[in-house]
Write a protein that holds these residues in place. Sequence first.
Motif, short mmCIF file in Angstrom:
data_model
loop_
_atom_site.label_atom_id
_atom_site.label_comp_id
_atom_site.label_asym_id
_atom_site.label_seq_id
_atom_site.Cartn_x
_atom_site.Cartn_y
_atom_site.Cartn_z
N ALA A 41 0.83 -1.21 0.00
CA ALA A 41 0.00 0.00 0.00
C ALA A 41 0.87 1.26 0.00
O ALA A 41 0.56 2.22 -0.71
N LEU A 42 1.93 1.26 0.76
CA LEU A 42 2.82 2.42 0.76
C LEU A 42 3.50 2.61 -0.58
O LEU A 42 3.68 3.74 -1.05
N ASP A 43 3.87 1.51 -1.21
CA ASP A 43 4.47 1.61 -2.55
C ASP A 43 3.45 2.14 -3.54
O ASP A 43 3.78 2.94 -4.42
N MET A 44 2.20 1.73 -3.40
CA MET A 44 1.14 2.22 -4.27
C MET A 44 0.89 3.71 -4.03
O MET A 44 0.63 4.46 -4.99
N LEU A 45 0.99 4.14 -2.78
CA LEU A 45 0.83 5.57 -2.49
C LEU A 45 1.90 6.41 -3.19
O LEU A 45 1.61 7.50 -3.68
N VAL A 46 3.11 5.89 -3.25
CA VAL A 46 4.18 6.60 -3.97
C VAL A 46 3.80 6.73 -5.44
O VAL A 46 3.95 7.80 -6.04
N GLY A 47 3.29 5.66 -6.02
CA GLY A 47 2.87 5.71 -7.43
C GLY A 47 1.73 6.70 -7.66
O GLY A 47 1.71 7.41 -8.67
N ILE A 48 0.79 6.76 -6.72
CA ILE A 48 -0.32 7.70 -6.85
C ILE A 48 0.16 9.14 -6.74
O ILE A 48 -0.28 10.02 -7.50
N VAL A 49 1.07 9.40 -5.82
CA VAL A 49 1.61 10.76 -5.69
C VAL A 49 2.38 11.15 -6.95
O VAL A 49 2.30 12.30 -7.40
N ILE A 50 3.08 10.20 -7.55
CA ILE A 50 3.76 10.48 -8.82
C ILE A 50 2.73 10.82 -9.89
O ILE A 50 2.94 11.73 -10.71
N GLY A 51 1.59 10.14 -9.87
CA GLY A 51 0.52 10.47 -10.81
C GLY A 51 -0.01 11.88 -10.59
O GLY A 51 -0.26 12.62 -11.56
N PHE A 52 -0.20 12.26 -9.32
CA PHE A 52 -0.64 13.63 -9.01
C PHE A 52 0.36 14.65 -9.55
O PHE A 52 -0.02 15.67 -10.15
N ILE A 53 1.63 14.40 -9.33
CA ILE A 53 2.66 15.33 -9.78
C ILE A 53 2.65 15.43 -11.31
O ILE A 53 2.78 16.53 -11.87
N ALA A 54 2.45 14.30 -11.99
CA ALA A 54 2.42 14.32 -13.46
C ALA A 54 1.22 15.12 -13.97
O ALA A 54 1.33 15.89 -14.93
N VAL A 55 0.07 14.96 -13.32
CA VAL A 55 -1.12 15.71 -13.75
C VAL A 55 -0.93 17.20 -13.49
O VAL A 55 -1.29 18.04 -14.34
N ILE A 56 -0.36 17.54 -12.36
CA ILE A 56 -0.11 18.96 -12.07
C ILE A 56 0.89 19.55 -13.07
O ILE A 56 0.74 20.69 -13.53
N ALA A 57 1.90 18.76 -13.44
CA ALA A 57 2.86 19.22 -14.45
C ALA A 57 2.17 19.44 -15.78
O ALA A 57 2.48 20.39 -16.51
N LEU A 58 1.23 18.58 -16.10
CA LEU A 58 0.49 18.74 -17.35
C LEU A 58 -0.40 19.98 -17.33
O LEU A 58 -0.48 20.72 -18.31
N LYS A 59 -1.06 20.22 -16.20
CA LYS A 59 -1.97 21.37 -16.09
C LYS A 59 -1.21 22.70 -16.11
O LYS A 59 -1.65 23.67 -16.71
N THR A 60 -0.09 22.73 -15.40
CA THR A 60 0.63 24.00 -15.28
C THR A 60 1.64 24.22 -16.41
O THR A 60 2.03 25.36 -16.65
N GLY A 61 2.10 23.15 -17.03
CA GLY A 61 3.11 23.29 -18.08
C GLY A 61 4.51 23.47 -17.53
O GLY A 61 5.45 23.75 -18.27
N TYR A 62 4.68 23.28 -16.22
CA TYR A 62 5.97 23.46 -15.58
C TYR A 62 6.68 22.11 -15.55
O TYR A 62 6.29 21.20 -14.82
N THR A 63 7.73 21.94 -16.33
CA THR A 63 8.37 20.63 -16.52
C THR A 63 9.26 20.20 -15.36
O THR A 63 9.67 19.05 -15.32
N LEU A 64 9.57 21.10 -14.44
CA LEU A 64 10.40 20.71 -13.30
C LEU A 64 9.70 19.67 -12.43
O LEU A 64 10.36 18.85 -11.78
#
Length: 143
Positions: A41-64
């Motif tokens: 479950a903790l490993d899955m949480l890391v994957g979900i947070v990575i998904g959140f970061i990817a979506v935020i990067a897509l919305k904002t256009g900030y590639t960092l």
Amino acid sequence: MTPDRIIDFASNFAILILVVAMLLTVWRAVVGPTLPDRVVALDMLVGIVIGFIAVIALKTGYTLYIDIAISLGLVGFLATVAFARFILARGRVGEDQPGRAESAASGQILKREASKPVSKQKSAGKTGKPAGKTAGKTAGKEA
């Protein structure tokens, strides 16, 4: 529909799905009956947070944000490996799991055998006589 509107709709839908996945994963981490369930479950949480970061990067256009997601993936992998080594070092995965009845029963038999007095464990030799009397007879014949 414009491309910006499609990206906005898709990113909002992705955030909704990720929120549901995060809630279910947190529930598994808290309730999970065994330690390996919690580690997954903790490993899955890391994957979900990575998904959140990817979506935020897509919305904002900030590639960092993508670099941050990659770094988090590496740290999450190392944490999972460390937890796995901890579980293996403990020597047992989880005795309360279903299907482990035979190993628990064999462990109880071993505990019962270990709790018997030492004199009863060593008392019967090949002849069925106590070990002390047999040793005394052979010592007398040699002398």
